[in-house]
Design a protein around this motif. Structure first.
Motif, PDB file in Angstrom:
ATOM      1  N   HIS A 469       0.812  -1.215   0.000  1.00 12.30           N
ATOM      2  CA  HIS A 469       0.000   0.000   0.000  1.00 12.30           C
ATOM      3  C   HIS A 469       0.852   1.274   0.000  1.00 12.30           C
ATOM      4  O   HIS A 469       0.611   2.172   0.799  1.00 12.30           O
ATOM      5  CB  HIS A 469      -0.930   0.009   1.221  1.00 12.30           C
ATOM      6  CG  HIS A 469      -1.883  -1.138   1.269  1.00 12.30           C
ATOM      7  ND1 HIS A 469      -2.455  -1.586   2.453  1.00 12.30           N
ATOM      8  CD2 HIS A 469      -2.380  -1.935   0.289  1.00 12.30           C
ATOM      9  CE1 HIS A 469      -3.248  -2.609   2.193  1.00 12.30           C
ATOM     10  NE2 HIS A 469      -3.217  -2.839   0.889  1.00 12.30           N
ATOM     11  N   PRO A 470       1.835   1.422  -0.893  1.00 10.15           N
ATOM     12  CA  PRO A 470       2.642   2.644  -0.882  1.00 10.15           C
ATOM     13  C   PRO A 470       1.861   3.845  -1.398  1.00 10.15           C
ATOM     14  O   PRO A 470       1.143   3.750  -2.403  1.00 10.15           O
ATOM     15  CB  PRO A 470       3.812   2.300  -1.809  1.00 10.15           C
ATOM     16  CG  PRO A 470       3.259   1.275  -2.746  1.00 10.15           C
ATOM     17  CD  PRO A 470       2.293   0.468  -1.930  1.00 10.15           C
ATOM     18  N   VAL A 471       1.996   4.969  -0.724  1.00  6.77           N
ATOM     19  CA  VAL A 471       1.289   6.197  -1.105  1.00  6.77           C
ATOM     20  C   VAL A 471       2.162   7.408  -0.750  1.00  6.77           C
ATOM     21  O   VAL A 471       3.192   7.283  -0.094  1.00  6.77           O
ATOM     22  CB  VAL A 471      -0.071   6.350  -0.377  1.00  6.77           C
ATOM     23  CG1 VAL A 471      -0.936   5.116  -0.544  1.00  6.77           C
ATOM     24  CG2 VAL A 471       0.116   6.665   1.110  1.00  6.77           C
ATOM     25  N   GLY A 472       1.711   8.592  -1.169  1.00  4.41           N
ATOM     26  CA  GLY A 472       2.145   9.834  -0.559  1.00  4.41           C
ATOM     27  C   GLY A 472       3.281  10.590  -1.206  1.00  4.41           C
ATOM     28  O   GLY A 472       3.644  11.672  -0.734  1.00  4.41           O
ATOM     29  N   THR A 473       3.874  10.089  -2.287  1.00  4.36           N
ATOM     30  CA  THR A 473       5.117  10.654  -2.809  1.00  4.36           C
ATOM     31  C   THR A 473       4.920  11.838  -3.751  1.00  4.36           C
ATOM     32  O   THR A 473       5.906  12.425  -4.207  1.00  4.36           O
ATOM     33  CB  THR A 473       5.912   9.560  -3.528  1.00  4.36           C
ATOM     34  OG1 THR A 473       5.033   8.881  -4.450  1.00  4.36           O
ATOM     35  CG2 THR A 473       6.460   8.553  -2.532  1.00  4.36           C
ATOM     36  N   CYS A 474       3.674  12.176  -4.071  1.00  4.53           N
ATOM     37  CA  CYS A 474       3.344  13.407  -4.813  1.00  4.53           C
ATOM     38  C   CYS A 474       2.141  14.030  -4.110  1.00  4.53           C
ATOM     39  O   CYS A 474       1.076  14.227  -4.703  1.00  4.53           O
ATOM     40  CB  CYS A 474       3.013  13.127  -6.271  1.00  4.53           C
ATOM     41  SG  CYS A 474       4.345  12.407  -7.246  1.00  4.53           S
ATOM     42  N   ALA A 475       2.298  14.349  -2.855  1.00  3.64           N
ATOM     43  CA  ALA A 475       1.148  14.618  -1.996  1.00  3.64           C
ATOM     44  C   ALA A 475       0.482  15.967  -2.263  1.00  3.64           C
ATOM     45  O   ALA A 475       1.133  16.958  -2.594  1.00  3.64           O
ATOM     46  CB  ALA A 475       1.568  14.537  -0.533  1.00  3.64           C
ATOM     47  N   ILE A 476      -0.835  15.976  -2.077  1.00  2.00           N
ATOM     48  CA  ILE A 476      -1.605  17.216  -2.016  1.00  2.00           C
ATOM     49  C   ILE A 476      -1.189  17.982  -0.762  1.00  2.00           C
ATOM     50  O   ILE A 476      -0.939  17.387   0.286  1.00  2.00           O
ATOM     51  CB  ILE A 476      -3.115  16.909  -1.920  1.00  2.00           C
ATOM     52  CG1 ILE A 476      -3.582  16.012  -3.060  1.00  2.00           C
ATOM     53  CG2 ILE A 476      -3.932  18.198  -1.869  1.00  2.00           C
ATOM     54  CD1 ILE A 476      -4.973  15.443  -2.838  1.00  2.00           C
ATOM     55  N   GLY A 477      -1.143  19.294  -0.888  1.00  2.40           N
ATOM     56  CA  GLY A 477      -0.834  20.104   0.280  1.00  2.40           C
ATOM     57  C   GLY A 477      -1.296  21.533   0.084  1.00  2.40           C
ATOM     58  O   GLY A 477      -1.733  21.926  -1.008  1.00  2.40           O
ATOM     59  N   PRO A 478      -1.191  22.340   1.131  1.00  2.00           N
ATOM     60  CA  PRO A 478      -1.717  23.704   1.077  1.00  2.00           C
ATOM     61  C   PRO A 478      -0.778  24.670   0.359  1.00  2.00           C
ATOM     62  O   PRO A 478       0.418  24.413   0.222  1.00  2.00           O
ATOM     63  CB  PRO A 478      -1.840  24.072   2.562  1.00  2.00           C
ATOM     64  CG  PRO A 478      -0.749  23.293   3.222  1.00  2.00           C
ATOM     65  CD  PRO A 478      -0.647  22.000   2.464  1.00  2.00           C
TER      66      PRO A 478
END
Length: 533
Positions: A469-478
């Motif tokens: 379940h790898p995720v997060g390496t182009c993450a949405i942010g503010p």
């Protein structure tokens, strides 16, 4: 010139190809590095046990040596074919906890709260149980109850109840916590991957959609600050195609950041180390890597009722005959038929922090190490790890695998390690219940002698593995966060005409399997893209 180029025909890419090409006035190009999803093991649910050996359908990644896991390099299988990992996974349909998406909002993913994403889960879903407030019945992705269950799967659910844990008939309903049977992405006894759900109905029927397999994306092309095209190779030949409107990366948590960095979008210092000209300095590309670490408790069975031994020629022939003739029997099983979600004593809020997958077979080293006799396996993973890793380039060649530093158990407070001990303790508690008494033999892993904290920690270091379940390496942010790769509508910051739509966009790992949320993300992105938002 195409209007849209989609890089990666996985869980998200197939959704976008279907939705965008529904407008006959636009031209869509879908690039996939792997082959078509022709192999019969892809479509027979129980064939997943054989897919681990099919490297031509798998990116076959491994992490760098993991310091907290005895320096082991953990295997990360990822689908490399139409449908991506949805064509090789265990088909468990879970969405996580509703509060996971509200947490995204608190991290800067404005508009991604539960009430906003639920309609897209329902839009995608064609649940065989019918529609209700939580489920859709008309969507392309068929979700159904398994046609076959091994008797031990029901024993596991009974044992969880005997241990005092709640039971749950729907992990995607009003409450996630509890134990029961997984619904799966299957249709009429066969796998329903994103390729089956979204590409099969339109393949060869929409002249405005072009699908190219065996196409490895090498880099993005730019006109000033706009992403204008993709350079890719098929065999030994190089090609370039332009996109008039948008390029959408759907390569997943490993390939999408790799392609961005190869194209000059990423941490400037790292790009310069590889001699890559910096187009856009985005330090967060490849950062924030998260995954669920999993530990297995293996128990010998005293009765030969497990799936061990199903691969003998006689049994394979019997299973194949029953599957092909009636679409019934063990061939229709996703193997991980039962499981559950639990809030442990270490949970930091009201959400479940542990997930279990029960397998009525002995599963060691992702099934690559075959063990003699009969037995069963209980997977347990920590849903909310504090450890963070990263993806780095190993070469400027897109055909070279990037460096994966998962950094499992790397949180400085050691919290992840403490929860992993809970995973093992509760697994043993369930297996010790009376329901298992007629079937329970000796504990094979970790073994009866592994009791004290030091021995348990040593076992975890020696045997823990990814549960994919790898995720997060182009993450949405503010806005204003230099580590935020994407804005809340999945547009790459600092570049026009470029989005990322896959599991890499998740700012925080959700509490469950990631396939259904990835499809939801793509459904939502398609609406934005079609509306020009």
């Amino acid at each position: 010139m195409f209007d849209y180029i989609i890089v990666g025909a996985g869980s998200a890419g197939c959704v976008l190809a279907h939705r965008l090409s529904a407008d006959p006035g636009v031209r869509v190009l879908l690039l996939e590095a792997g082959p078509r999803d022709w192999h019969p093991y892809v479509h027979i649910p129980a064939g997943l046990a054989k897919l681990v050996l099919k490297k031509e359908l798998n990116w076959d990644y491994s992490t760098a040596p993991e310091p907290q896991l005895d320096g082991r390099m953990l295997w990360w299988p990822r689908g490399k074919l139409l449908g991506g990992s949805s064509s090789i996974n265990a088909m468990c349909y879970t969405r996580g906890d509703a509060r996971d998406y509200d947490e995204w909002v608190s991290l800067g993913a404005e508009g991604w709260h539960w009430d906003a994403v639920l309609p897209y889960f329902r839009k995608a879903e064609g649940n065989s149980r019918g529609a209700d407030a939580f489920h859709g019945a008309e969507g392309p992705l068929t979700v159904s109850d398994p046609r076959h269950r091994n008797p031990l799967s029901a024993v596991f659910v009974e044992a969880a109840g005997q241990a005092g844990f709640p039971l749950n008939a729907d992990f995607n309903g009003a409450v996630q916590e509890g134990f029961g049977f997984y619904q799966t992405t299957t249709r009429n006894g066969a796998r329903c991957s994103s390729a089956t759900a979204y590409l099969d109905p339109i393949r060869g029927k929409r002249p405005n959609l072009k699908i190219i397999t065996g196409a490895l994306a090498r880099k993005l092309l730019f006109e000033g600050g706009r992403a204008s095209g993709v350079l890719y190779t098929v065999g030994g030949a190089a090609f370039a195609e332009g996109a008039a409107r948008e390029i959408i990366l759907c390569g997943g948590a490993i390939n999408s950041p790799q392609l961005l960095m190869l194209s000059g979008i990423g941490p400037a210092a790292h790009l310069r180390q590889h001699g890559i000209a910096v187009h856009t300095d985005l330090p967060g590309v490849g950062d924030n890597l998260q995954d669920h670490l999993d530990i297995c408790t293996l128990q010998r069975a005293t009765q030969p009722i497990t799936y061990d031994g199903a691969d003998t020629l006689l049994n394979e022939a019997r299973i194949a005959f029953e599957y092909l003739l009636r679409r019934q029997g063990p061939g229709t099983s996703n193997i991980a038929e039962a499981g559950g979600f639990l809030r442990s004593a270490l949970a930091e809020d009201e959400r479940a922090d542990l997930q279990f997958h029960f397998v009525p077979a002995q599963l060691d080293d992702h099934g690559r190490n075959r063990l003699p006799g009969h037995g069963f396996t209980l997977h347990a993973c920590f849903l909310r790890p504090k450890s963070r890793g990263r993806i780095l380039l190993a070469s400027t060649d897109a055909g070279t695998k990037p460096r994966i530093e998962a950094n499992y158990l790397g949180d400085p407070e050691g919290f992840d390690r403490r929860v992993m001990r809970e995973c093992l303790r509760i697994s043993r508690q369930i297996i010790a219940q009376p329901a298992f008494s007629p079937y329970r033999g000796e504990e094979r892993f970790p073994g009866a002698g592994v009791v004290d904290e030091a021995a348990i920690d040593a076992f975890i270091r020696r045997k823990a593995e990814s549960i994919y379940h790898p995720v997060g390496t182009c993450a949405i942010g503010p806005d204003g966060d230099r580590m935020a790769v994407l804005d809340p509508r999945l547009r790459v910051r600092g570049v026009t005409g470029l989005r990322v739509v896959d599991a890499s966009v998740m700012p925080r790992l959700i509490g469950g399997n990631t396939n259904a949320p990835t499809i939801m993300i793509a459904e939502r992105a398609a609406d934005w893209i079609l509306s020009g938002a």
